[in-house]
Design a protein around this motif. Structure first.
Motif, mmCIF file in Angstrom:
data_model
loop_
_atom_site.group_PDB
_atom_site.id
_atom_site.type_symbol
_atom_site.label_atom_id
_atom_site.label_comp_id
_atom_site.label_asym_id
_atom_site.label_seq_id
_atom_site.Cartn_x
_atom_site.Cartn_y
_atom_site.Cartn_z
ATOM 1 N N THR A 191 0.887 -1.000 -0.626
ATOM 2 C CA THR A 191 0.130 -0.087 0.019
ATOM 3 C C THR A 191 0.518 1.366 0.093
ATOM 4 O OG1 THR A 191 -0.268 0.032 3.029
ATOM 5 C CG2 THR A 191 -1.748 -1.370 1.327
ATOM 6 N N ALA A 192 2.095 1.177 0.915
ATOM 7 C CA ALA A 192 2.892 2.755 0.880
ATOM 8 C C ALA A 192 3.268 2.926 -0.382
ATOM 9 C CB ALA A 192 3.181 2.379 2.090
ATOM 10 N N TYR A 193 4.117 2.106 -0.981
ATOM 11 C CA TYR A 193 4.635 2.363 -1.881
ATOM 12 C C TYR A 193 3.810 2.439 -3.667
ATOM 13 C CZ TYR A 193 7.931 0.785 -5.917
ATOM 14 O OH TYR A 193 8.896 1.543 -6.472
ATOM 15 N N SER A 194 2.656 1.823 -3.555
ATOM 16 C CA SER A 194 1.732 2.018 -4.646
ATOM 17 C C SER A 194 0.734 3.304 -4.210
ATOM 18 C CB SER A 194 0.837 0.684 -4.416
ATOM 19 O OG SER A 194 0.809 -0.279 -5.149
ATOM 20 N N ALA A 195 0.337 3.792 -3.709
ATOM 21 C CA ALA A 195 -0.074 4.770 -2.502
ATOM 22 C C ALA A 195 1.466 6.019 -3.236
ATOM 23 C CB ALA A 195 -0.642 5.151 -1.493
ATOM 24 N N ALA A 196 2.038 5.786 -2.934
ATOM 25 C CA ALA A 196 2.702 6.852 -3.100
ATOM 26 C C ALA A 196 3.404 7.671 -4.521
ATOM 27 C CB ALA A 196 4.622 6.796 -2.464
ATOM 28 N N LYS A 197 3.475 6.184 -5.421
ATOM 29 C CA LYS A 197 3.534 5.838 -6.797
ATOM 30 C C LYS A 197 2.408 6.716 -7.950
ATOM 31 C CE LYS A 197 7.875 4.916 -6.555
ATOM 32 N NZ LYS A 197 9.019 5.533 -7.613
ATOM 33 N N PHE A 198 0.786 6.336 -7.139
ATOM 34 C CA PHE A 198 -0.209 6.953 -7.646
ATOM 35 C C PHE A 198 -0.029 8.354 -8.196
ATOM 36 C CE2 PHE A 198 -1.789 3.135 -8.383
ATOM 37 C CZ PHE A 198 -2.867 3.439 -9.427
ATOM 38 N N ALA A 199 0.762 9.038 -6.465
ATOM 39 C CA ALA A 199 0.162 10.516 -6.356
ATOM 40 C C ALA A 199 1.670 10.752 -7.791
ATOM 41 C CB ALA A 199 1.151 10.372 -4.854
ATOM 42 N N VAL A 200 2.164 10.181 -7.489
ATOM 43 C CA VAL A 200 3.705 10.672 -8.872
ATOM 44 C C VAL A 200 2.903 10.847 -9.595
ATOM 45 C CG1 VAL A 200 6.178 10.384 -9.531
ATOM 46 C CG2 VAL A 200 5.556 10.083 -6.870
ATOM 47 N N LYS A 201 2.592 9.713 -10.297
ATOM 48 C CA LYS A 201 2.350 9.705 -11.616
ATOM 49 C C LYS A 201 0.642 11.116 -11.637
ATOM 50 C CE LYS A 201 -1.078 6.589 -14.833
ATOM 51 N NZ LYS A 201 -2.035 6.852 -14.484
ATOM 52 N N GLY A 202 -0.281 11.036 -10.768
ATOM 53 C CA GLY A 202 -1.211 12.207 -10.998
ATOM 54 C C GLY A 202 -0.677 13.266 -10.919
ATOM 55 N N PHE A 203 -0.114 14.096 -10.013
ATOM 56 C CA PHE A 203 1.038 14.311 -9.634
ATOM 57 C C PHE A 203 1.487 15.477 -11.425
ATOM 58 C CE2 PHE A 203 5.038 17.132 -8.441
ATOM 59 C CZ PHE A 203 4.361 18.614 -8.643
ATOM 60 N N THR A 204 2.363 14.157 -11.564
ATOM 61 C CA THR A 204 2.648 14.722 -12.805
ATOM 62 C C THR A 204 1.533 15.031 -14.385
ATOM 63 O OG1 THR A 204 4.675 13.243 -12.421
ATOM 64 C CG2 THR A 204 4.612 14.087 -14.705
ATOM 65 N N GLU A 205 1.132 14.148 -13.757
ATOM 66 C CA GLU A 205 -0.018 14.282 -15.274
ATOM 67 C C GLU A 205 -1.003 15.876 -15.040
ATOM 68 O OE1 GLU A 205 -2.972 11.322 -16.303
ATOM 69 O OE2 GLU A 205 -1.003 10.092 -15.608
ATOM 70 N N ALA A 206 -1.001 15.979 -13.487
ATOM 71 C CA ALA A 206 -1.618 17.530 -13.771
ATOM 72 C C ALA A 206 -0.269 18.914 -14.026
ATOM 73 C CB ALA A 206 -1.847 17.530 -12.364
ATOM 74 N N LEU A 207 0.149 18.521 -13.522
ATOM 75 C CA LEU A 207 1.464 19.516 -14.013
ATOM 76 C C LEU A 207 1.664 19.367 -15.417
ATOM 77 C CD1 LEU A 207 4.873 18.675 -12.130
ATOM 78 C CD2 LEU A 207 3.201 20.587 -12.489
#
Length: 296
Positions: free
Chosen positions: A162-178
């Motif tokens: 859960t921790a790694y996946s949650a973080a990597k989902f956050a990275v993906k979403g953040f970058t797409e928004a950027l």
């Protein structure tokens, strides 16, 4: 950005794996680089390797910093400005990461948050620290390394992740928004999210180092065996991954999948998202690719 010669790059997690290979390949292309990591020994080896093939005028510096700590990241930024005597950078590779923090239910909170903070806040802290320097350049590119676990939050049905996946989902979403944010507010700066499959790196070693004091920690010999197997059984090497990333930067590709496993898993999740967490959904894809590689 078709040419890296004369550019300035920042690479987090530059002590090994993809970070080391990015540093080496950028240096060979005539780019100066500032790396950070938590291991001074690993960074020294990276700098030596990178400088061996670098043309005259290239500078590679190293700074010890924990990317989850904003004060240390800001100190790293100040080091980059002073050591390279610049007021801008052209490239930021947010690559640092660790595993661990498996279960939200049973893993101690501090271990869970350590993984999440390195993998997510490491990206956030460096993006905050270095974005003004990217904007100050005539052209810039921020590259954030997510994972296949940024679109498939699993390591199989028998393992909590859960921790790694949650973080990597956050990275993906953040970058797409950027991507759109930068188009509106700094169109000369591009953004890419990288989603590697199984890459031959030492992330297992880094994770064991991080959690060596935990009760369930493996012995040094056991940890080495696990790390060596993880690295050697990968379908893609760290050098190949770095080349794909740099080619993606040149092509201004905002979504970079690395490895046949990442491509296959992305296709499968998109085709049948409701089945993504049933049985051995993703692990069968990894197993089939390994079998095909072994039989080739």
């Amino acid at each position: 950005m078709k040419d890296f010669s004369g550019k300035i790059a920042v690479v987090t997690g530059g002590g090994s794996g993809i970070g080391r290979e990015l540093t080496r390949q950028l240096a060979e292309a005539g780019c100066s680089i500032a790396i950070c990591d938590v291991s001074e020994e690993d960074m020294a080896e990276t700098v030596e390797i990178a400088m061996t093939g670098a043309p005259q005028g290239v500078k590679v510096t190293a700074f010890k910093a924990d990317v989850s700590n904003e004060d240390q990241v800001n100190a790293f930024r100040d080091h980059v400005r002073d050591a390279h005597d610049i007021d801008h950078i052209h490239l930021l590779f947010n690559n640092a990461g660790i595993g661990g923090g498996s279960s939200f239910v049973t893993t101690p909170r501090d271990s869970w948050e350590r993984t999440f903070n390195v993998c997510w806040f490491g990206v956030y802290n460096n993006a905050r620290a270095f974005m003004p320097l990217l904007i100050a350049a005539d052209e810039g590119h921020i590259v954030n390394v997510s994972s296949v676990n940024g679109f498939w939050a699993s390591l199989g049905s028998d393992t909590a992740h859960t921790a790694y996946s949650a973080a990597k989902f956050a990275v993906k979403g953040f970058t797409e928004a950027l991507v759109n944010d930068l188009r509106l507010n700094a169109p000369h700066v591009k953004a890419s999210v990288v989603m590697p499959g199984h890459i031959g790196t030492n992330i297992a070693r880094s994770t064991f180092r991080e959690f060596s004091d935990a009760e369930e920690a493996l012995s040094e010999e056991e940890a080495k065996a696990v790390n060596d197997h993880f690295r050697t059984s990968a379908t893609t090497t760290a050098a190949q991954a770095a080349t794909v990333i740099l080619d993606g930067v040149k092509a201004e590709t905002w979504r970079i999948l690395i490895g046949p496993d990442a491509v296959a898993l992305d296709k499968a999740v998109r085709a049948t998202p409701e089945a993504a967490y049933d049985g051995d959904f993703g692990m069968e894809i990894f197993a089939n690719l390994r079998s095909a590689t072994d039989n080739a």
